[in-house]
Motif scaffolding. Structure first.
Motif, short mmCIF file in Angstrom:
data_model
loop_
_atom_site.label_atom_id
_atom_site.label_comp_id
_atom_site.label_asym_id
_atom_site.label_seq_id
_atom_site.Cartn_x
_atom_site.Cartn_y
_atom_site.Cartn_z
N TRP A 178 0.19 -9.35 -5.01
CA TRP A 178 -1.34 -9.34 -5.00
C TRP A 178 -2.10 -10.43 -4.56
O TRP A 178 -1.89 -11.66 -5.10
CB TRP A 178 -1.72 -9.08 -6.58
CG TRP A 178 -3.07 -9.10 -6.95
CD1 TRP A 178 -4.10 -10.02 -7.45
CD2 TRP A 178 -4.07 -8.25 -6.20
NE1 TRP A 178 -5.31 -9.65 -7.32
CE2 TRP A 178 -5.51 -8.39 -6.83
CE3 TRP A 178 -4.16 -6.84 -5.90
CZ2 TRP A 178 -6.68 -7.85 -6.61
CZ3 TRP A 178 -5.18 -6.16 -5.45
CH2 TRP A 178 -6.32 -6.40 -5.91
N GLN A 229 -0.76 -6.40 -1.44
CA GLN A 229 -1.79 -5.63 -1.63
C GLN A 229 -3.12 -6.58 -1.92
O GLN A 229 -3.12 -7.45 -2.87
CB GLN A 229 -1.50 -4.77 -3.03
CG GLN A 229 -2.64 -3.87 -3.40
CD GLN A 229 -2.46 -3.10 -4.34
OE1 GLN A 229 -1.30 -2.78 -4.91
NE2 GLN A 229 -3.39 -1.87 -4.46
N PRO A 235 4.93 -0.85 -6.60
CA PRO A 235 5.87 -1.69 -7.12
C PRO A 235 6.47 -2.79 -6.08
O PRO A 235 6.83 -2.38 -5.13
CB PRO A 235 7.02 -0.64 -7.67
CG PRO A 235 6.34 0.48 -7.80
CD PRO A 235 5.30 0.57 -6.75
N ARG A 253 -8.47 -1.65 -15.95
CA ARG A 253 -7.95 -2.41 -14.85
C ARG A 253 -7.52 -3.78 -15.53
O ARG A 253 -8.04 -4.09 -16.40
CB ARG A 253 -9.12 -2.83 -13.80
CG ARG A 253 -9.75 -1.66 -13.01
CD ARG A 253 -11.10 -2.19 -12.32
NE ARG A 253 -11.62 -1.00 -11.69
CZ ARG A 253 -11.64 -0.95 -10.30
NH1 ARG A 253 -10.72 -1.87 -9.38
NH2 ARG A 253 -12.16 0.22 -9.71
N ALA A 254 -6.33 -4.40 -14.79
CA ALA A 254 -5.93 -5.53 -15.15
C ALA A 254 -5.66 -6.70 -14.04
O ALA A 254 -5.34 -6.03 -12.97
CB ALA A 254 -4.41 -5.29 -15.79
N GLU A 255 -6.14 -7.53 -14.19
CA GLU A 255 -5.93 -9.06 -13.31
C GLU A 255 -4.79 -8.73 -12.67
O GLU A 255 -3.58 -9.04 -13.41
CB GLU A 255 -6.63 -10.03 -13.85
CG GLU A 255 -6.52 -11.37 -12.86
CD GLU A 255 -7.65 -11.09 -11.91
OE1 GLU A 255 -8.04 -11.53 -10.77
OE2 GLU A 255 -8.78 -10.46 -12.27
N GLY A 256 -4.79 -8.92 -11.25
CA GLY A 256 -3.39 -8.96 -10.64
C GLY A 256 -2.54 -7.79 -10.53
O GLY A 256 -1.48 -7.78 -10.12
N GLU A 257 -2.91 -6.64 -11.19
CA GLU A 257 -2.39 -5.31 -11.03
C GLU A 257 -2.23 -4.81 -9.92
O GLU A 257 -2.89 -4.81 -9.16
CB GLU A 257 -2.71 -4.38 -12.14
CG GLU A 257 -2.11 -3.26 -12.31
CD GLU A 257 -2.61 -2.19 -13.41
OE1 GLU A 257 -1.81 -1.32 -13.91
OE2 GLU A 257 -4.05 -2.34 -13.63
N VAL A 258 -0.83 -4.30 -9.27
CA VAL A 258 -0.60 -3.62 -8.08
C VAL A 258 -0.46 -2.14 -8.22
O VAL A 258 0.24 -1.90 -9.36
CB VAL A 258 0.40 -4.29 -7.23
CG1 VAL A 258 -0.05 -5.74 -6.82
CG2 VAL A 258 1.67 -4.25 -8.25
N ASP A 259 -0.55 -1.40 -7.28
CA ASP A 259 -0.28 0.05 -7.23
C ASP A 259 1.12 0.36 -6.92
O ASP A 259 1.59 1.33 -7.09
CB ASP A 259 -1.45 0.82 -6.53
CG ASP A 259 -2.86 0.43 -6.96
OD1 ASP A 259 -2.97 1.14 -8.09
OD2 ASP A 259 -3.58 -0.01 -6.27
N ARG A 282 -7.16 -2.80 -4.50
CA ARG A 282 -6.68 -1.74 -5.40
C ARG A 282 -6.89 -0.38 -4.88
O ARG A 282 -7.96 -0.24 -4.19
CB ARG A 282 -7.38 -1.69 -6.86
CG ARG A 282 -6.91 -2.82 -7.80
CD ARG A 282 -5.46 -2.94 -8.08
NE ARG A 282 -5.06 -1.44 -8.57
CZ ARG A 282 -5.17 -1.10 -9.85
NH1 ARG A 282 -5.64 -1.95 -10.66
NH2 ARG A 282 -4.82 0.00 -10.34
#
Length: 231
Positions: free
Chosen positions: A73, A133, A69, A61-67, A136
């Motif tokens: 976040w 988002q 595009p 996981r990465a902080e602020g990552e979204v699924d 997650r």
């Protein structure tokens, strides 16, 4: 000279028993390990989901990552969702469509409130189709009012009111259709009404959203018209 003759009959018997006990102990320990593993997989209804905590099982996981595009976040309160490892611990086979009965800003605010007890994975804004988002897709959001549906689904909240058709705009449908098409493709789901459902269809719910003004025929055409990403 044989080992029995060298040790004497009693000593040899003691050694043999010791060997058998060590072998049995090893077998029991090994069997217990297998048994515990089986219990871990059998007890999938345990809310703590301890098995995914094993090193190497949890997804990166990465902080602020979204699924999705282009999504923004905005994290929901930790109290409104449960950490998981989907689809490795739960199979994702539904998308649940919600209508807020209010504004985009209201939804974002309440999903960030730990006392609210609920959140969806995404929120879609009416004016321009902007997507936030908040949870997650890996994780279980408390959105459907049914534990099994929470575990198996991804929830999308849409700004608007179920009794006001004008609050469900073309921008709403287009942004949501692109979002849902991507979800279906990620999890290998057909883009149909069996796998894309309204909150009203969740077993035991008392909700009526997305309501009578949600144009399912138009919406599903738009979902199907979205090109498969990478195709």
């Amino acid at each position: 000279m044989s080992e029995r003759e060298a040790l004497g009959p009693r000593a040899a018997a003691r050694k043999a028993r010791k060997g058998r006990s060590v072998g049995r102990r090893a077998l029991l320990i090994g069997g217990a390990a297998v048994g515990l593993g089986a219990i871990g997989y059998a007890a999938r209804d345990d809310a703590s989901r301890l098995w995914w905590r094993v090193p190497g099982v949890d997804r990166p996981r990465a902080e602020g990552e979204v699924d999705h595009p282009g999504a923004e976040w905005i994290p929901a309160s930790d109290a409104n969702w449960r950490r998981a490892d989907r689809p490795y611990d739960y199979t994702v086979d539904r998308v649940v469509i919600h209508v807020i009965q209010g504004g985009y800003d209201v939804a974002v605010k309440v999903f960030q409130d730990p006392s609210h007890g609920a959140a969806t994975h995404y929120v879609v804004r009416t004016s321009d189709g902007h997507v936030a988002q908040m949870v997650r897709e890996l994780d279980v959001a408390y959105h459907a009012g049914d534990r099994a549906y929470n575990e198996r689904s991804i929830g999308i909240e849409h700004e608007g009111f179920v009794d006001r058709a004008e609050t469900i705009t073309d921008a709403t449908y287009r942004a949501s259709a692109e979002l849902v098409a991507g979800i279906c493709d990620r999890y290998g789901l057909p883009r149909d009404r069996e796998h894309i459902v309204g909150h009203v269809e969740v077993p035991g719910t008392d909700h009526t959203d997305p309501g009578p003004h949600w144009d399912w025929d138009r919406y599903l055409r738009m979902v199907r018209d979205v090109p498969v990403r990478g195709a």
